[in-house]
Design an enzyme around this catalytic site. Structure first.
Site, mmCIF file in Angstrom:
data_model
loop_
_atom_site.group_PDB
_atom_site.id
_atom_site.type_symbol
_atom_site.label_atom_id
_atom_site.label_comp_id
_atom_site.label_asym_id
_atom_site.label_seq_id
_atom_site.Cartn_x
_atom_site.Cartn_y
_atom_site.Cartn_z
ATOM 1 N N CYS B 87 0.840 -1.198 0.000
ATOM 2 C CA CYS B 87 0.000 0.000 0.000
ATOM 3 C C CYS B 87 0.876 1.250 0.000
ATOM 4 O O CYS B 87 1.510 1.562 -0.984
ATOM 5 C CB CYS B 87 -0.948 -0.068 1.205
ATOM 6 N N HIS B 195 -3.485 -5.536 1.199
ATOM 7 C CA HIS B 195 -2.752 -5.736 2.461
ATOM 8 C C HIS B 195 -2.706 -7.209 2.844
ATOM 9 O O HIS B 195 -3.641 -7.692 3.511
ATOM 10 C CB HIS B 195 -3.462 -4.988 3.591
ATOM 11 N N GLU B 197 -1.113 -8.641 5.181
ATOM 12 C CA GLU B 197 -1.106 -8.860 6.639
ATOM 13 C C GLU B 197 -2.516 -8.809 7.217
ATOM 14 O O GLU B 197 -2.747 -9.274 8.331
ATOM 15 C CB GLU B 197 -0.182 -7.836 7.325
#
Lengths: 741, 237
Positions: B87, B195, B197
């Protein structure tokens, strides 16, 4: 010091009696600076002078409450050495004038309240209320506010995990922008906004002090709007937010707290340095010398009263021991935030404003008088004269086309919440667009999962509260509790934001008093004390008050989370059961969205509400969700049964067949304390047996499957039509790009 | 094996701890590296996480590329070290010239936070280990400026050199070629808007991101050669 001429205090918003009280407290006439300080601290916004007498009736205690109302945020003990700080606040008037900045600084302010307690903020919720969608100004405000929450909240790095969005005529001139924030901290790190230890230093951290927001609490927050003031002349009282400054300030403060470098800390919000210095001093039973020349300011030539009352954002006041100062300055410099020693804690209880620590005394007053001696009014209250007549009205009349009405009442808020980061910190198990939010609870010291989760919801309902502020508010609390029950959480605490009209109107004070009583009854029944709140009065335009809008935030605990809760998604061939309050042919439609938005009647008598049965229902729903015993669960709220079923159908892309509910009264009434549950047919018998044993009414209403939502003989709508109606309304109305950040 | 991971923290970064947690959960040893340091320390891979480095002021990533740590990141990347920009980290990598192109405001002119489906278009990179081209992943996006744009010649080059790592299956932001992530020529530097994660547990709705981070942890450092240094320098066209 020169005696005050007679008119200045009125310009500053103080009454003649209040001026006389100040005169008596000081034993002399106050000077301009002193008067300015009293005027901001004794404003409605800071002193709660009209509401205090009523707020005392709220239940505020429980063994798990560590900090109740009166501090920057309420704090509860959630076990394992972890505490949760929570607070809700309004930023209604600034948002009416400057939507983007009003909302942005609302988010910023509430976050500082949370990290002031030593907690890292991990969630925001934003209950928002605007004028009708067909009003261009209301659309402009709505889009600006949503952009402001998004622009500030995302950047500062706190997820927005839920909220509400409501459009109604009553908010045309006066939107309601409430923001709730929640944070977690190790219990032992809890800090309070106190200045103690004579000789300790008061360090001002963060943004420089400018001329923005001078007297915002007295000019803006404590008076209504009229035609002339709607626009330009109040705009300089709105502050401008800088999320990047706030983010650095937040990280720096948490580092200071981690290293044990501060003995007390306080955010600067309404009433700026005046509030922060006097509040910390009086809470700590101390005094303070404040050097205005040491305040890092944004421009040359600012007057002492401007420096003392400015509401410039992103500032904190830390009380530190002199030997810790070097380290405090080091951490501030690493995070690139300014830090100035502006005060010294003294032992005499006086707040002295000086031009240089050894310079001229510009003001001197007992610090505690700004708080403890603030006036407290028992304002006259009386129910509306035509109350009996209003309550006798039948709210079910009006033109009826149930299918068309359902399409009008459906609204998917995804367009709003997809603009908010709602996932940061990897806690969001259930996010916005559901009944309640559910966040994994992790240990703030280690980051390890506790296996538990926090449920949260914010709710308000001006329609119910207009019809009956007492029962309406009790139903609002029940609605919030039921929302977190649907994600498996048991309520632990409530915070409230009491948005009302002009307290000088006896009817408004009656609404407030009734609402407090209704909230008290419900909070006691759910064993969920009120740990904090905010009162926003003078929500009026051209002398017309908004409908009473108490908003509550409830937080609760899911004790053992191994799978996501069932949510509202159904598969085909499930049985649908209505749990809780059962239908009654003569049920009132008063206070329902249908009555207000379609039928056109805003009065009547609310449907009967059985609080104790609702407590049993919520407890039972919590259990079945925790045990993952059902396939889906959804609260029945605004719009009634038809809207709740349609939401489930749209969410799942699966149709339903419901029988036994015909006509608008059955489909759209808003009786409280109801939940729809979907389960496998084979589980039905034991489920109904269990509910009956528990004293929770339940009845089978239909099953899932097929391409359409079929509600008796009244409604037959395809999932596609329902989806379009729900999904398209907000982007079509608001997504036209009328506002930029 | 890339076990020790440096996660860069600029003022304004906000996904650093999420990234550290996700990597540690997978058996890595992640540590936060301050932007003002000039030394990465002993690390086998770098992640530049999401957030708003330096407030995203001026332009996303435009100030971050001047942070002292970025020299070390560039050298690490030129030497073949695995670097993943997520990002805001992707934006920083383009500003720093480690990846071509730029990320402009979403076509809808709104911030977007939601689950998206992306598809592996190339696995010849540090996040593609064990994956196949065509694999579908559910990973959330969370950005205002995620609309990838580059010159026509660059797009052609990216395609020819097999450097488009992910494409959206339903383009949310107007990215050219539905691009959700790209790599440098050697595949050791990857930038992606979604993302990973945030997709590391079924409690959060998906764990499709775990395999990407696992791949980063398992990647051997690419050999360092002079040509590679040259090619990285050429990225900024």
């Amino acid at each position: 010091m020169a005696p005050e001429d007679a008119s200045v205090h009125r310009v500053l918003g103080l009454s003649d009696e209040e001026y006389e009280t100040i005169h008596g407290l000081l034993g002399r006439h106050p000077n301009h600076l002193e008067l300015a300080m009293y005027s901001v601290m004794w404003s409605e916004h800071c002193s709660y002078k009209s509401s205090k007498i009523h707020l005392k009736r709220l239940p505020t205690e429980a063994p798990w409450v560590l900090v109740g109302p009166g501090e920057n945020a309420g704090v509860i003990d959630v076990g394992d050495g972890i505490a949760v700080a929570i607070r809700i606040e309004s930023h209604n008037h600034p948002s009416a004038i400057e939507p983007y900045q009003g909302a942005a600084t609302g988010v910023g302010g509430i976050l500082r309240d949370i990290f002031t307690m030593g907690a890292r903020p991990i969630a925001v919720m934003d209950p928002l209320r605007f004028g009708p969608l067909d009003d261009p100004r209301s659309r402009w405000i709505a889009e600006g506010v949503i952009s402001g929450v998004s622009g500030y909240g995302n950047s500062v790095g706190v997820p927005t995990v839920g909220g509400e969005i409501v459009f109604d005529e009553t908010y045309r001139g006066n939107p309601l922008v409430n923001v709730l924030a929640m944070g977690v901290l190790p219990v032992e790190r809890l800090v309070l906004g106190r200045a103690s230890g004579v000789g300790n230093l008061a360090v001002l951290l963060g943004a420089s002090t400018g001329r923005d927001g001078i007297g915002g609490v007295s000019v803006l927050a404590s008076a209504g709007f009229d035609e002339a003031s709607q626009n330009a002349d109040k705009r300089p009282s709105v502050q401008v937010g800088d999320p990047f400054e706030e983010k650095r300030l937040l990280e720096a403060c948490l580092e200071l707290l981690d290293e044990g470098l501060v003995t007390g800390i306080q955010d600067l919000g309404g009433a700026g340095i005046t509030c922060a210095t006097s509040e910390t001093a009086s809470r700590g039973g101390a005094g303070m010398d404040v050097d205005v020349s040491a305040i890092h300011s944004r421009e040359e030539g600012m007057e002492p009263f401007e420096l003392m009352t400015s509401e410039s954002q992103e500032r904190m006041l830390a009380i530190v021991e002199p030997e810790s100062l070097d380290r405090v300055l080091q951490i501030s410099s690493r995070w690139e935030i300014s830090a100035s020693v502006i005060g010294r804690v003294t032992g005499d209880g006086q707040l002295r404003i000086l031009d240089g620590f050894d310079g001229e005394v510009l003001a001197e007053l007992p610090a505690s008088t700004l708080h403890d001696d603030a006036p407290e009014y028992e304002r006259p209250l009386s129910p509306p004269e035509n109350l009996i007549e209003r309550r006798s009205l039948d709210a079910s009349s009006g033109p009826v086309d149930c299918a068309a009405d359902l399409l009008v009442l459906l609204r998917d808020p995804a367009w709003v919440y997809s603009q908010y980061d709602h996932q940061l910190f990897l806690n969001t198990v259930v996010g916005p667009g559901s009944d309640g939010a559910l966040l994994r609870l992790r240990d703030p010291r280690t980051g390890h999962e506790t296996g538990r989760a926090l449920g949260m919801s914010t709710d308000g309902n001006h329609r119910w509260c207009h019809v009956d502020p007492r029962q309406g508010t009790a139903m609002v609390v029940a609605e919030a509790v039921m929302n977190i029950a649907c994600v498996g959480a048991e309520p632990m605490a409530v915070v409230n934001c009491l948005n009302f009209g002009n307290p000088e109107h006896p009817e408004v004070m009656w609404q407030l008093s009734e609402a407090v009583d209704g909230m008290s009854e419900a909070c006691r029944a759910f064993n969920a004390p009120v740990v904090g709140g905010n009162v926003s009065l003078y929500n009026e335009t051209n002398a017309v008050d908004i409908a009473p809008t108490p908003v509550v935030g409830v937080i609760g605990m899911h004790p053992k989370l191994s799978n996501p809760p069932p949510g509202m998604t159904v598969s085909p061939d499930l049985t649908l059961v209505l749990v809780g309050q059962q239908p009654n042919e003569d049920v009132s439609m008063a206070g329902s969205r249908w009555a207000w938005e379609i039928g056109g009647c805003k009065d009547g008598t609310l449907p009967e509400f059985d609080l104790l049965q609702t407590v049993r229902t919520a407890a039972y729903v919590t259990e079945i969700v925790q045990r993952n015993q059902v396939e889906a669960v959804h609260d029945v709220g605004e719009g009634g049964l038809a809207v709740a079923l349609a939401e489930m159908a749209v969410h799942s892309g699966v149709g339903m067949h419901i029988s036994g509910f015909d006509g608008h009264r059955a489909l759209f009434n808003e009786s409280g304390g109801r939940v729809i549950v979907a389960l496998n047919r084979t589980d039905l018998e034991s489920f109904l047996k269990e509910t009956s044993n528990r004293g929770v009414p339940a009845q089978t209403i239909g099953n899932t499957g097929g391409p359409s939502l079929v509600l008796g003989s009244t409604i037959n709508l395809s999932i596609d039509d329902l989806t379009r109606a729900a999904r398209d309304e907000l982007p079509q109305a608001l997504g036209q790009g009328t506002v930029s950040g | 094996m890339s076990r020790r991971v440096g996660v860069i923290r600029f003022p304004g970064t906000n996904c650093e701890f999420d990234t550290v947690d996700a990597i540690n959960e997978l058996g890595g040893e992640a540590k936060v590296v301050w932007h003002g340091d000039s030394d990465l320390g002993d690390v086998d891979a770098i992640v530049i996480p999401g957030g708003f480095a330096h407030g995203d002021y001026l332009r996303c990533g435009a100030i971050a590329r001047f942070s002292p740590i970025m020299d070390a990141v560039s050298t690490f990347a030129r030497n073949g070290g695995p670097v993943l920009g997520i990002c805001n980290g992707f934006q920083v990598l383009t500003e720093a010239g480690l990846l071509p192109g730029a990320l402009q405001k979403n076509a809808g002119l709104k911030f977007l936070c939601r689950m998206e489906q992306i598809q592996f278009a190339s696995t010849a990179n540090v996040v593609g280990l064990g994956a196949s081209v065509g694999d579908l992943l559910n990973i959330p996006i969370n950005h205002f400026e995620g609309n990838y744009v580059c010159a026509k010649e660059t797009l052609k080059q990216l395609e020819e050199e097999n450097r488009i790592v992910f494409r959206y299956t339903d383009n949310p932001n107007g990215s050219i070629g539905d691009i959700a992530g790209i790599s440098n020529k050697r595949g050791n530097v990857v930038g992606m808007m979604p993302h990973p994660e945030r997709a590391t547990s079924m409690l959060l709705g998906s764990n499709d991101g775990s395999s990407l981070l696992q791949s980063l942890l398992s990647t051997e450092r690419a050999p360092s050669t002079n040509e590679n240094v040259a090619s990285t320098h050429d990225e900024r066209i």
